[in-house]
Design an enzyme around this catalytic site. Structure first.
Site, PDB file in Angstrom:
ATOM      1  N   LYS A  55       0.637  -1.282   0.236  1.00 58.71           N
ATOM      2  CA  LYS A  55       0.272  -0.037   0.157  1.00 58.71           C
ATOM      3  C   LYS A  55       0.725   1.313  -0.166  1.00 58.71           C
ATOM      4  CE  LYS A  55      -3.805  -2.005   2.481  1.00 58.71           C
ATOM      5  NZ  LYS A  55      -4.714  -2.528   3.449  1.00 58.71           N
ATOM      6  N   GLN A  99      -4.678  -1.476   9.173  1.00 58.46           N
ATOM      7  CA  GLN A  99      -4.635  -2.880   8.931  1.00 58.46           C
ATOM      8  C   GLN A  99      -5.469  -3.502  10.094  1.00 58.46           C
ATOM      9  OE1 GLN A  99      -3.375  -3.439   5.785  1.00 58.46           O
ATOM     10  NE2 GLN A  99      -4.494  -5.450   6.293  1.00 58.46           N
ATOM     11  N   ASP A 122     -11.296   2.355   4.628  1.00 58.14           N
ATOM     12  CA  ASP A 122     -10.943   1.459   3.544  1.00 58.14           C
ATOM     13  C   ASP A 122     -13.297   1.809   3.590  1.00 58.14           C
ATOM     14  OD1 ASP A 122      -9.780  -0.451   3.832  1.00 58.14           O
ATOM     15  OD2 ASP A 122      -9.817  -0.624   5.915  1.00 58.14           O
TER      16      ASP A 122
END
Ligand code: NDP
Length: 302
Positions: A55, A99, A122
């Site tokens: 990422k 995460q 997200d």
């Protein structure tokens, strides 16, 4: 029919990444805006470490700012919430991603809830889930966004098609159902209690498997010519004792029946990161009150 078209998620992700880079270059030039993404990793789960590294790499390649926070596995929930508070307040950070999974002592729902919904790239915050459900502008989860773009590689329009999604998680199945409804599909969400899953799956013009069970979906579950999107990422051992990744769909069988299918790896996975970049640019533009660059107009959700 023999030999489905293989939908190349890597190639599509590269195209999206190029568009993001072009959009970011213009934002820097015209608005002095460098979108910034902060990724927080708690602990040292090997798969998470790889995701976080990828990422960060893609973010900087697209010309954006990447901020990485690696916290030890014994980090307290309070310490993580404090880090999020600081990131919520930072003007250089437009997107925040924590995460998952998190270590046991930390409640993921509380962490997601603490992220500013306008920085929640997200799209997991309950405010963004609500915005998606009622059709208000918000941030939409990356994997479902990628699934829709992949399905559109095979079919110009999804309108009126029967879509069956196997899996009802908050991060894939449910938001994807909302997106496919928006595309005017007739949507069925199947799950572990669904009766006669093969028969339900066989109704699908667009079949999405987001289950986490290696090769659950067999060739004879697929309607001839269907578009099959395989979200599953399962690590299995080969006969030689080596590890390999397989999806939730038995690929070799499925490709004999389907019209188009995504491979694992190289299908949904690369698109998830590409859509994270799009979401970060979208979040940055909204925070600055400027329109989304035209390069990304057809890609962004919400
Ligand atoms: P979850 O475990 O949260 O959800 C799995 C869903 O599958 C549940 O709704 C469950 O039903 C359903 N299910 C489980 N077993 C069966 C079965 N035998 N028959 C029918 N339905 C079943 O998983 P996620 O949604 O988080 O992830 C799904 C998969 O996608 C995983 O392999 C994950 O690694 C992968 N993934 C890949 C991403 C990518 O970027 N490519 C991103 C995110 C996930 P019930 O609700 O009834 O329990």
């Amino acid at each position: 029919m023999s030999g489905a078209r293989i939908i190349d998620g890597k190639a599509l992700a590269a195209q999206v990444q190029e568009k993001v880079a072009a959009a970011v270059a213009r934002l820097r030039l015209e608005h002095d805006l460098a979108p910034g993404l902060a990724v927080v990793l708690v602990g040292d789960d090997p798969a998470s470490r790889v995701y976080v590294r990828n990422k960060g790499k893609r973010t900087t390649e697209a010309g954006m700012k990447s901020f990485e926070y690696r916290l030890p596995a014994d980090t307290s929930e309070a310490a993580l919430l404090e880090r999020i508070r600081l990131l919520n307040e930072s003007p250089d950070v437009h997107g925040i991603l924590v995460q998952l999974p998190l270590p046991k002592q930390i409640n993921p729902a509380r962490v997601i809830d603490a992220i500013d919904p306008d920085k929640d790239v997200d799209g997991f915050h309950v405010i963004n889930a609500g915005r998606l459900a009622v059709g208000q502008p918000g941030l939409v989860p990356c994997t479902p966004l990628g699934c829709v773009l992949l399905a559109k590689q095979a079919r110009e329009s999804l309108e009126g098609l029967e879509a069956v999604i196997i899996g009802r998680s908050n991060i894939v199945g449910k938001p994807l159902a909302q997106l496919l409804l928006k595309e005017n599909c007739t949507v069925t969400i199947a799950h572990s209690r669904t009766r006669d899953l093969p028969a339900v799956a066989r109704r699908a013009d667009v079949l999405v498997a987001a289950v986490g069970r290696p090769e659950l979906v067999r060739g004879d579950w697929i309607k001839p010519g269907a578009t099959v999107i395989d979200v599953g990422i399962n690590r299995v051992e080969t006969e030689g004792g080596k590890a390999k990744l397989v999806g939730d769909v038995a690929f070799e069988e499925a490709k004999e029946v389907a019209g188009a299918i995504t491979p694992v790896p190289g299908g949904v996975g690369p698109m998830t990161i590409a859509m994270l970049l799009v979401n970060t640019v979208q979040a940055a533009c909204r925070q600055r009150g400027i329109d989304l660059p035209r390069e990304l107009a057809d890609l962004a959700g919400g």
